[in-house]
Design an enzyme around this catalytic site. Sequence first.
Site, PDB file in Angstrom:
ATOM      1  CG  LEU A  39      -1.937  -1.202   1.241  1.00  0.00           C
ATOM      2  CD1 LEU A  39      -2.940  -1.049   2.378  1.00  0.00           C
ATOM      3  CD2 LEU A  39      -2.696  -1.384  -0.080  1.00  0.00           C
ATOM      4  CB  SER A 137       8.897  -0.318 -18.306  1.00  0.00           C
ATOM      5  OG  SER A 137       8.947   0.957 -18.887  1.00  0.00           O
ATOM      6  CE1 TYR A 163       9.651   1.850 -13.062  1.00  0.00           C
ATOM      7  CE2 TYR A 163      10.234   3.123 -15.020  1.00  0.00           C
ATOM      8  CZ  TYR A 163       9.439   2.185 -14.394  1.00  0.00           C
ATOM      9  OH  TYR A 163       8.441   1.570 -15.107  1.00  0.00           O
ATOM     10  CE  LYS A 167       9.285  -2.042 -13.381  1.00  0.00           C
ATOM     11  NZ  LYS A 167       8.357  -3.049 -12.924  1.00  0.00           N
ATOM     12  N   GLY A 310      16.249  13.728 -19.590  1.00  0.00           N
ATOM     13  CA  GLY A 310      16.068  12.278 -19.728  1.00  0.00           C
ATOM     14  C   GLY A 310      14.989  11.885 -20.724  1.00  0.00           C
TER      15      GLY A 310
END
Length: 353
Positions: A39, A137, A163, A167, A310
């Site tokens: 959560l 992703s 991040y 992935k 980016g």
Amino acid sequence: MSQKNSRIVLVTGGAGFVGSHAVLVLLEEGYSVIVVDNLVNAYKAENEELPESLIRVMKLTGKSLIFYNINLCDKNALKEVFSKHKIGCVMHFAALKAVGESCTIPLTYYSNNITGSIILFEVMKEAGVKNLVYSSSSTVYGNPQFLPLTETHPTGQGCTNPYGKSKYFVEEILKDLASSDKSWKVISLRYFNPVGAHPSGDIGEDPAGIPNNLMPYISQVAVGRQPKLLVYGNDYETHDGTGVRDYIHIMDLAEGHNYALKKLFSQDFSGFKAYNLGTGCGYSVLDVVKAFSAASGRKIAYDIVGRREGDIASSYCDSTLAFKELGWKANRLLTDMCADAWRWQSKNPNGFQ
Ligand code: UD1
């Protein structure tokens, strides 16, 4: 070891945007769903046992599910879940996903996204559950060397933020795992830009704080929560100078997971395989502004400002592999994405709260 049931799916991160829509599709398809979520990015009312997104998923489907508030890094708690249920497959969505934040707190991102994933895979291995759909992703492709992006495009080169790297690293870990033990079956789904909401407008994307992504930001401008959109650059080599992306309706994306699951349990599937989930169409920022304005009947105020660090000019995919091998393709249009995002936003101006 308990007997496995391929109709029982454990979904990590099932309370979030992509996860909750995937859970809805799984329940509609008749699967039993167990959600594990800490959560960190989902709202739960104090007097409720379940996060609001999952309460609404149960109302929409008329089905129930089992929920555990667990952090994936808590190995013992995770082990207990596997010992209690005859889980046949895992869909792994749980991850932190804010690109900018990942640059300021990289260790939190690596610990959550990589350590959390490794612990999950260890527990799966110990429990003998070796079927996995992983939430990846298009960010793994970095700055595209060619377009449209196919699954053969190199990955990991030019991933500029923790991040994106997390992935990519988890995909590499899964490749190694699948080649070390042929009984693993792993499908990695590389999402392009998921947007929109369930057509009921009862579940949707509910970002904490100021949204980073385009569609939720535009929705908040339309509903009056933000004064205007900042368009990051109009000097890219695209048809109108603004960034082009492959936006995919969240329901198409969620349905893609169901197709992946069927493939995973087919006789001919083994090892690790990645599939693009996108529409193959690229739309610019201004295309999306125009479509959203038409869908909502609201004017979207915007200013053109400098490029965001980016960002890349264009990203869109070739999704024919998913069609050929999974039988899946995206059916919904940009107008549907905007209409459904607007229904969600206007019915729930403050998200799930
Ligand atoms: C972002 C993430 C990507 C992630 C994806 C998930 C970044 C740099 N990348 O991709 O890792 O997988 O979301 O959906 O955050 N834009 C504006 N104004 C805004 C917001 C966005 O002009 O306020 C523009 C961007 O410059 C870009 C386009 O809208 O051209 C889409 O941006 P966004 O929704 O953030 O997605 P991505 O950057 O493609």
